[in-house]
Design a protein around this motif. Sequence first.
Motif, mmCIF file in Angstrom:
data_model
loop_
_atom_site.group_PDB
_atom_site.id
_atom_site.type_symbol
_atom_site.label_atom_id
_atom_site.label_comp_id
_atom_site.label_asym_id
_atom_site.label_seq_id
_atom_site.Cartn_x
_atom_site.Cartn_y
_atom_site.Cartn_z
ATOM 1 N N VAL A 1 28.830 32.601 21.771
ATOM 2 C CA VAL A 1 29.205 32.469 23.181
ATOM 3 C C VAL A 1 30.217 31.348 23.368
ATOM 4 N N ALA A 2 30.007 30.225 22.682
ATOM 5 C CA ALA A 2 30.920 29.088 22.837
ATOM 6 C C ALA A 2 32.341 29.457 22.420
ATOM 7 N N LYS A 3 32.472 30.165 21.294
ATOM 8 C CA LYS A 3 33.811 30.561 20.831
ATOM 9 C C LYS A 3 34.446 31.586 21.762
ATOM 10 N N ALA A 4 33.673 32.591 22.156
ATOM 11 C CA ALA A 4 34.229 33.650 23.004
ATOM 12 C C ALA A 4 34.622 33.130 24.380
ATOM 13 N N SER A 5 33.766 32.302 24.986
ATOM 14 C CA SER A 5 34.082 31.790 26.320
ATOM 15 C C SER A 5 35.257 30.808 26.273
ATOM 16 N N SER A 6 35.368 30.045 25.187
ATOM 17 C CA SER A 6 36.519 29.144 25.042
ATOM 18 C C SER A 6 37.816 29.936 24.915
ATOM 19 N N LEU A 7 37.771 31.032 24.162
ATOM 20 C CA LEU A 7 38.956 31.878 24.029
ATOM 21 C C LEU A 7 39.330 32.488 25.379
ATOM 22 N N ALA A 8 38.327 32.914 26.154
ATOM 23 C CA ALA A 8 38.611 33.427 27.492
ATOM 24 C C ALA A 8 39.322 32.370 28.327
ATOM 25 N N GLY A 9 38.865 31.129 28.224
ATOM 26 C CA GLY A 9 39.509 30.045 28.968
ATOM 27 C C GLY A 9 40.944 29.827 28.546
ATOM 28 N N VAL A 10 41.200 29.857 27.238
ATOM 29 C CA VAL A 10 42.562 29.681 26.724
ATOM 30 C C VAL A 10 43.485 30.781 27.255
ATOM 31 N N LEU A 11 42.966 32.005 27.329
ATOM 32 C CA LEU A 11 43.768 33.150 27.766
ATOM 33 C C LEU A 11 43.825 33.301 29.283
ATOM 34 N N GLY A 12 43.057 32.490 29.997
ATOM 35 C CA GLY A 12 43.064 32.567 31.451
ATOM 36 C C GLY A 12 42.253 33.722 32.009
ATOM 37 N N VAL A 13 41.284 34.217 31.234
ATOM 38 C CA VAL A 13 40.430 35.315 31.686
ATOM 39 C C VAL A 13 39.189 34.731 32.359
ATOM 40 N N ALA A 14 38.954 35.115 33.594
ATOM 41 C CA ALA A 14 37.808 34.613 34.349
ATOM 42 C C ALA A 14 36.534 35.305 33.894
ATOM 43 N N ILE A 15 35.444 34.540 33.790
ATOM 44 C CA ILE A 15 34.154 35.077 33.343
ATOM 45 C C ILE A 15 33.035 34.405 34.148
ATOM 46 N N PRO A 16 31.843 35.031 34.200
ATOM 47 C CA PRO A 16 30.686 34.365 34.821
ATOM 48 C C PRO A 16 30.177 33.215 33.954
ATOM 49 N N ASP A 17 29.276 32.418 34.524
ATOM 50 C CA ASP A 17 28.637 31.355 33.750
ATOM 51 C C ASP A 17 27.476 31.885 32.918
ATOM 52 N N TYR A 18 26.716 32.810 33.492
ATOM 53 C CA TYR A 18 25.527 33.334 32.824
ATOM 54 C C TYR A 18 25.486 34.851 32.948
ATOM 55 N N ARG B 1 42.464 39.502 25.154
ATOM 56 C CA ARG B 1 43.936 39.500 25.283
ATOM 57 C C ARG B 1 44.395 40.647 26.183
ATOM 58 N N GLN B 2 43.733 41.804 26.063
ATOM 59 C CA GLN B 2 44.095 42.932 26.917
ATOM 60 C C GLN B 2 43.734 42.655 28.371
ATOM 61 N N CYS B 3 42.584 42.050 28.607
ATOM 62 C CA CYS B 3 42.195 41.705 29.978
ATOM 63 C C CYS B 3 43.159 40.684 30.584
ATOM 64 N N ALA B 4 43.660 39.777 29.749
ATOM 65 C CA ALA B 4 44.654 38.812 30.238
ATOM 66 C C ALA B 4 45.917 39.548 30.700
ATOM 67 N N LYS B 5 46.322 40.593 29.965
ATOM 68 C CA LYS B 5 47.488 41.380 30.368
ATOM 69 C C LYS B 5 47.219 42.145 31.662
ATOM 70 N N TRP B 6 45.988 42.682 31.783
ATOM 71 C CA TRP B 6 45.620 43.421 32.988
ATOM 72 C C TRP B 6 45.325 42.495 34.167
ATOM 73 N N LYS B 7 45.145 41.209 33.876
ATOM 74 C CA LYS B 7 44.743 40.217 34.884
ATOM 75 C C LYS B 7 43.381 40.570 35.492
ATOM 76 N N LEU B 8 42.460 40.975 34.606
ATOM 77 C CA LEU B 8 41.121 41.337 35.030
ATOM 78 C C LEU B 8 40.095 40.370 34.448
ATOM 79 N N PRO B 9 39.117 39.932 35.241
ATOM 80 C CA PRO B 9 37.965 39.220 34.679
ATOM 81 C C PRO B 9 37.188 40.142 33.750
ATOM 82 N N PHE B 10 36.385 39.535 32.875
ATOM 83 C CA PHE B 10 35.612 40.314 31.908
ATOM 84 C C PHE B 10 34.179 39.790 31.866
#
Length: 305
Positions: A181-198, A149-158
Amino acid sequence: MSPKHLIINCDDFGQSPPMNEAIQHLLEERKVSSATIMAPAPGFEEAAEWSRRRGQPNIGLHLTLTSEFNALRWQSMTGHPSLHDESGHMHKTVEAFERNADTDAVMKEILAQYEAVVRHGIPLTHADNHMGSLYGMAVGRSHIPQVLRQCAKWKLPFRLFRKVHPTDTLLSSIPGVERIVAKASSLAGVLGVAIPDYLLSHSFEVEEGETYERFKQTMITKMYNLPDGISETYIHPAVEDAGMRTLIPHWEKRVWEYRLMLDDDFAYAIKDAGVVLTNYDYIRKYGRASRVGSAFALARELLRK
């Protein structure tokens, strides 16, 4: 075949002068993708001033909540007692951090570290986490929802990942890692936080019988087995330093990682394997998942027994 993109990030920028020297050299020579800086660590001011002076464009925030070495310790920036052990320094282990740290204090500390870097005029490109202390891998007490949620505010990938590659024995050995991983990456997607695949890991320590040549061949093999998509791996490079070698466990591995980035064999392997070395600007553009699809995926994971 999809392109294979790789980020090589230097963790622990600002930890000590020998690490700063190695990381600065690799950034100058463009041998790595980026580095992430440790605001509470003793070498932070040196690393931050160098980055500001050069206008270094690929510096991220290494969120630091632990201080693992006996001979090189640091305190939190906010001074909350739950973030410290009996010595007055940050907790040595991830387990101690997870068991003792107050969540509100953690988030205030993270914000203080972010503001310290920004005050030095460094335009941050992403964030990650020192020793994985925020992931809840030790006793299950995760701070990832708050951090995302904080990264979403900062507009930073994590630094997170969507999948565990079967060749990554370190990550694959974590119980229940696929669901985590499935839960965390899904939450990142909901919040619009960009992440790597692997995320591709390797042993932080010198393994029994390991030599530089054996380590190099392991890393070269990874280049040829890199999965399609966007992967990240991380190193902790340092120059030879007699004093630090006697004080820091497995310091030799850090010197090997520095040497590897300058090794022509490794550079050739990257090109020969068709790997595209990229950075977090690419993650920012192409590392976001559909928010709607992520919401369905997150709901599915939360409803699973």
